[in-house]
Design a protein around this motif. Structure first.
Motif, PDB file in Angstrom:
ATOM      1  N   VAL A 272       0.870  -1.174   0.000  1.00 53.03           N
ATOM      2  CA  VAL A 272       0.000   0.000   0.000  1.00 53.03           C
ATOM      3  C   VAL A 272       0.909   1.226   0.000  1.00 53.03           C
ATOM      4  O   VAL A 272       1.700   1.413   0.924  1.00 53.03           O
ATOM      5  N   THR A 273       0.801   2.031  -1.041  1.00 53.78           N
ATOM      6  CA  THR A 273       1.598   3.252  -1.148  1.00 53.78           C
ATOM      7  C   THR A 273       0.787   4.398  -0.572  1.00 53.78           C
ATOM      8  O   THR A 273      -0.369   4.588  -0.933  1.00 53.78           O
ATOM      9  N   ILE A 274       1.404   5.164   0.311  1.00 57.03           N
ATOM     10  CA  ILE A 274       0.733   6.296   0.957  1.00 57.03           C
ATOM     11  C   ILE A 274       1.303   7.583   0.373  1.00 57.03           C
ATOM     12  O   ILE A 274       2.525   7.770   0.342  1.00 57.03           O
ATOM     13  N   THR A 275       0.406   8.445  -0.094  1.00 56.49           N
ATOM     14  CA  THR A 275       0.824   9.703  -0.690  1.00 56.49           C
ATOM     15  C   THR A 275       0.484  10.879   0.235  1.00 56.49           C
ATOM     16  O   THR A 275      -0.424  10.795   1.054  1.00 56.49           O
ATOM     17  N   LYS A 276       1.250  11.939   0.080  1.00 57.76           N
ATOM     18  CA  LYS A 276       0.970  13.182   0.796  1.00 57.76           C
ATOM     19  C   LYS A 276       1.205  14.316  -0.188  1.00 57.76           C
ATOM     20  O   LYS A 276       2.262  14.376  -0.821  1.00 57.76           O
ATOM     21  N   ASN A 277       0.213  15.151  -0.348  1.00 61.66           N
ATOM     22  CA  ASN A 277       0.269  16.251  -1.317  1.00 61.66           C
ATOM     23  C   ASN A 277       0.613  15.743  -2.722  1.00 61.66           C
ATOM     24  O   ASN A 277       1.384  16.359  -3.448  1.00 61.66           O
ATOM     25  N   GLY A 278       0.062  14.574  -3.056  1.00 57.61           N
ATOM     26  CA  GLY A 278       0.247  14.015  -4.387  1.00 57.61           C
ATOM     27  C   GLY A 278       1.576  13.321  -4.625  1.00 57.61           C
ATOM     28  O   GLY A 278       1.830  12.835  -5.719  1.00 57.61           O
ATOM     29  N   ARG A 279       2.428  13.272  -3.611  1.00 57.05           N
ATOM     30  CA  ARG A 279       3.736  12.627  -3.770  1.00 57.05           C
ATOM     31  C   ARG A 279       3.788  11.350  -2.949  1.00 57.05           C
ATOM     32  O   ARG A 279       3.325  11.309  -1.809  1.00 57.05           O
ATOM     33  N   LYS A 280       4.376  10.314  -3.534  1.00 59.63           N
ATOM     34  CA  LYS A 280       4.516   9.047  -2.826  1.00 59.63           C
ATOM     35  C   LYS A 280       5.486   9.227  -1.672  1.00 59.63           C
ATOM     36  O   LYS A 280       6.588   9.724  -1.851  1.00 59.63           O
ATOM     37  N   ARG A 281       5.046   8.824  -0.468  1.00 57.66           N
ATOM     38  CA  ARG A 281       5.866   9.044   0.726  1.00 57.66           C
ATOM     39  C   ARG A 281       6.259   7.759   1.444  1.00 57.66           C
ATOM     40  O   ARG A 281       7.370   7.626   1.907  1.00 57.66           O
ATOM     41  N   LEU A 282       5.353   6.808   1.555  1.00 62.21           N
ATOM     42  CA  LEU A 282       5.595   5.584   2.313  1.00 62.21           C
ATOM     43  C   LEU A 282       4.978   4.387   1.594  1.00 62.21           C
ATOM     44  O   LEU A 282       4.027   4.546   0.839  1.00 62.21           O
ATOM     45  N   VAL A 283       5.516   3.225   1.906  1.00 60.46           N
ATOM     46  CA  VAL A 283       4.915   1.981   1.429  1.00 60.46           C
ATOM     47  C   VAL A 283       4.763   1.070   2.636  1.00 60.46           C
ATOM     48  O   VAL A 283       5.698   0.885   3.413  1.00 60.46           O
ATOM     49  N   ILE A 284       3.581   0.528   2.803  1.00 58.05           N
ATOM     50  CA  ILE A 284       3.298  -0.408   3.885  1.00 58.05           C
ATOM     51  C   ILE A 284       3.233  -1.803   3.271  1.00 58.05           C
ATOM     52  O   ILE A 284       2.537  -2.024   2.285  1.00 58.05           O
ATOM     53  N   LEU A 285       4.010  -2.743   3.843  1.00 54.71           N
ATOM     54  CA  LEU A 285       3.982  -4.122   3.368  1.00 54.71           C
ATOM     55  C   LEU A 285       3.698  -5.058   4.516  1.00 54.71           C
ATOM     56  O   LEU A 285       3.947  -4.721   5.670  1.00 54.71           O
ATOM     57  N   GLY A 286       3.252  -6.246   4.167  1.00 50.54           N
ATOM     58  CA  GLY A 286       3.087  -7.283   5.172  1.00 50.54           C
ATOM     59  C   GLY A 286       4.448  -7.694   5.723  1.00 50.54           C
ATOM     60  O   GLY A 286       5.475  -7.580   5.051  1.00 50.54           O
ATOM     61  N   PHE A 287       4.474  -8.173   6.954  1.00 50.75           N
ATOM     62  CA  PHE A 287       5.729  -8.517   7.610  1.00 50.75           C
ATOM     63  C   PHE A 287       6.470  -9.624   6.868  1.00 50.75           C
ATOM     64  O   PHE A 287       7.695  -9.574   6.736  1.00 50.75           O
ATOM     65  N   ASP A 288       5.760 -10.608   6.354  1.00 50.59           N
ATOM     66  CA  ASP A 288       6.418 -11.699   5.625  1.00 50.59           C
ATOM     67  C   ASP A 288       7.137 -11.180   4.377  1.00 50.59           C
ATOM     68  O   ASP A 288       8.243 -11.603   4.066  1.00 50.59           O
ATOM     69  N   GLU A 289       6.501 -10.253   3.670  1.00 51.76           N
ATOM     70  CA  GLU A 289       7.136  -9.674   2.483  1.00 51.76           C
ATOM     71  C   GLU A 289       8.344  -8.833   2.888  1.00 51.76           C
ATOM     72  O   GLU A 289       9.385  -8.865   2.236  1.00 51.76           O
ATOM     73  N   PHE A 290       8.237  -8.106   3.977  1.00 47.79           N
ATOM     74  CA  PHE A 290       9.375  -7.332   4.485  1.00 47.79           C
ATOM     75  C   PHE A 290      10.552  -8.256   4.794  1.00 47.79           C
ATOM     76  O   PHE A 290      11.679  -7.998   4.402  1.00 47.79           O
TER      77      PHE A 290
END
Length: 90
Positions: free
Chosen positions: A24-42
């Motif tokens: 899941v990519t999280i954007t702020k002011n239209g810019r990509k800021r963070l990516v959330i992944l499952g722990f197994d994928e991490f």
């Protein structure tokens, strides 16, 4: 999946569950800021970060990178580092 930071805060539970299956990519002011992944994928990515590949093995996974690495030459002044790897065997 891409969501705004405000939307992520509102839908945290639902999106955290989604992150178990896809990033899941999280954007702020239209810019990509963070990516959330499952722990197994991490963990999988973290394990890959600590693995070494022979160029021959890497070629099957990432051929363009393997070709680029084959062309790399030791820069002047760093020849001593070659001594550290000459005993390695495939």
């Amino acid at each position: 999946m891409e969501v705004t930071s405000a939307d992520f805060i509102k839908r945290y539970g639902e999106l955290a569950d989604c992150a178990m299956h896809e990033p899941v990519t999280i954007t702020k002011n239209g810019r990509k800021r963070l990516v959330i992944l499952g722990f197994d994928e991490f963990r999988r990515l973290q394990d890959l970060d600590h693995r070494a590949f022979r160029i021959e093995d890497l070629a099957t996974v990432e051929p363009q990178l393997a070709r680029a690495l084959e062309d790399v030459e030791t820069p002047p002044g760093y020849e001593h580092l070659d001594d550290e790897t000459k005993h390695w065997t495939p």
